[in-house]
Design a protein around this motif. Sequence first.
Motif, mmCIF file in Angstrom:
data_model
loop_
_atom_site.group_PDB
_atom_site.id
_atom_site.type_symbol
_atom_site.label_atom_id
_atom_site.label_comp_id
_atom_site.label_asym_id
_atom_site.label_seq_id
_atom_site.Cartn_x
_atom_site.Cartn_y
_atom_site.Cartn_z
ATOM 1 N N PHE A 260 -92.367 -5.208 12.837
ATOM 2 C CA PHE A 260 -91.582 -5.133 11.606
ATOM 3 C C PHE A 260 -90.823 -6.445 11.418
ATOM 4 O O PHE A 260 -90.421 -7.075 12.395
ATOM 5 N N PRO A 261 -90.598 -6.879 10.172
ATOM 6 C CA PRO A 261 -89.839 -8.115 9.965
ATOM 7 C C PRO A 261 -88.421 -7.962 10.507
ATOM 8 O O PRO A 261 -87.734 -6.978 10.211
ATOM 9 N N THR A 262 -88.006 -8.927 11.308
ATOM 10 C CA THR A 262 -86.717 -8.841 12.000
ATOM 11 C C THR A 262 -86.032 -10.190 12.024
ATOM 12 O O THR A 262 -86.611 -11.167 12.513
ATOM 13 N N PRO A 263 -84.811 -10.299 11.500
ATOM 14 C CA PRO A 263 -84.056 -11.547 11.656
ATOM 15 C C PRO A 263 -83.772 -11.785 13.138
ATOM 16 O O PRO A 263 -83.361 -10.861 13.854
ATOM 17 N N ASP A 264 -83.996 -12.995 13.596
ATOM 18 C CA ASP A 264 -83.914 -13.292 15.026
ATOM 19 C C ASP A 264 -82.573 -12.924 15.647
ATOM 20 O O ASP A 264 -82.508 -12.479 16.796
ATOM 21 N N LYS A 265 -81.495 -13.098 14.889
ATOM 22 C CA LYS A 265 -80.159 -12.853 15.434
ATOM 23 C C LYS A 265 -79.540 -11.556 14.914
ATOM 24 O O LYS A 265 -78.351 -11.309 15.092
ATOM 25 N N GLY A 266 -80.340 -10.728 14.236
ATOM 26 C CA GLY A 266 -79.827 -9.454 13.739
ATOM 27 C C GLY A 266 -79.096 -9.536 12.413
ATOM 28 O O GLY A 266 -78.436 -8.594 12.004
ATOM 29 N N LEU A 267 -79.186 -10.684 11.734
ATOM 30 C CA LEU A 267 -78.547 -10.931 10.440
ATOM 31 C C LEU A 267 -77.043 -10.666 10.460
ATOM 32 O O LEU A 267 -76.532 -9.759 9.790
ATOM 33 N N PRO A 268 -76.277 -11.465 11.205
ATOM 34 C CA PRO A 268 -74.815 -11.363 11.106
ATOM 35 C C PRO A 268 -74.341 -11.922 9.763
ATOM 36 O O PRO A 268 -74.836 -12.954 9.302
ATOM 37 N N ILE A 269 -73.403 -11.240 9.133
ATOM 38 C CA ILE A 269 -72.878 -11.683 7.833
ATOM 39 C C ILE A 269 -71.357 -11.581 7.828
ATOM 40 O O ILE A 269 -70.775 -10.752 8.534
#
Length: 486
Positions: free
Chosen positions: A470-479
């Motif tokens: 599944f598409p996954t941001p490498d760092k878990g998408l911190p915002i």
Amino acid sequence: MVMEQYYNFHPITLLFGFVSFLAISLLVLFNRHRSQFTGNNLPPGNVGYPVIGESYEFVSSARKGHPEKFILDRVNKHSSQVFKTSLIGERAAFFCGTACNKFLFSNEKKLVQVWFSSSVNKIFRSSTETSAAEDANKTRKMLHNFLKLNALQRYFGIINQCTQSHFADSWENQNEIHALELAKNYTFKLAARLFVSLEDKADIEKLSKPFRAVNAGTISLPIDFPGTLFSKAIKAANLIRKDLYKIIKQRKVDLAEGNASPTQDMLSHMLLTCDEDGTYLKESDIADTILGMLVAGFDTLSAELTFIVKYLGELPHIYDAVYKEQMEIVNSKAPGEPLKWEDLQKMKYSWNVAQEVLRMAPPVQGNFREALTDFVFNGFTIPKGWKLYWSANLTHMSADCFPEPEKFDPSRFEGKGPAPYTFIPFGGGPRMCPGNEYARVVTLVFIHHLVTRFRWEKVFPDEKTTVAPFPTPDKGLPIRLYHHQK
């Protein structure tokens, strides 16, 4: 002297003999592997190494964030929309493009059928008599009745309430969050509530711990050896089944005594609904179906919501248009009036945005079918038993289907929208994902509560994306969150 010469020469002789034996064995293995892919009019292509095939190249392309590259490289190399390969020990053919999508989707149960890998069958099979594919076919009609629009309307208040609680508990009073992890928590809690009426945090946490092991093992190599992800997944699935059996047995009692509603959740629906033969599902089938639905909805829906956060954070003009649409709904209501089912019809632009996210980052990259018989397509013979793969990424990122495919453009979905068989995040034909309407409702409710509360920016503007699977941001998408003034 003779003995001395013998001992000096003997190790070399043994080594030479071993190397020769190994070389001959490998040659036989290679020839046997390649012989499985010979025949009249088979599609062009490479079949890689025995057992492994081209699995490494396929997975590697996805992990680098470009799953379509594996396919495009071979389509260009062989000048063919159909090519052969070998994946996870299976003889396979890739079907690429809208004509191929149409062929596979319209020939379900005629020339092809859905196929699940051995890992899926071992984790989700409820008995030795049926396969995961057969179980899926048996239950999807039943699930469709629970997940269709008029049924979802009945549960809209619960969806809205759970979404409000999620933002109040996990996002409010926070300055920075990891969007991926919170999206996973949200989709799991919501599914647990709608499927089996779990609300207690301790019960949800108890179920979610082994569930993550199941998720990891489902996409791992199917090696059932102690300590492997696959072995842990099988054990975790069995633990979840035990808990589900307890819930099922108690629900039967509650339904009989009038302490539970027939329309309370998916569990009640499945216990009280029979198939066309008047047969009710066994407890094992119900447990496996609920387990499968949790897995199917967990990563796919949470991936979609995560990438909605990603793109809205990157594109202020898109965010502003979504915010304007959602605030028009808020301003049309009396103070304290909740979101209603009818409000979803006013979220046309928001849904166009969500669909463009699904095009750019489809949660399901593609799927397999199995040839039920020999057939000919595009002049190529496809033998019975071969596995056939269709790709959402390939058509979604094709300039022939979507001009300037790298550009984020929600207007693609205005009017009649994309041409048939080009936009396929939920598959197509009889095997289209039965949860597509559920995903739409949950997505729109999530977007409403998200944008009417916050603006945000990505902590890592250039955060990369991997696809595994599944598409996954490498760092878990911190915002970083910026709360709207109330």
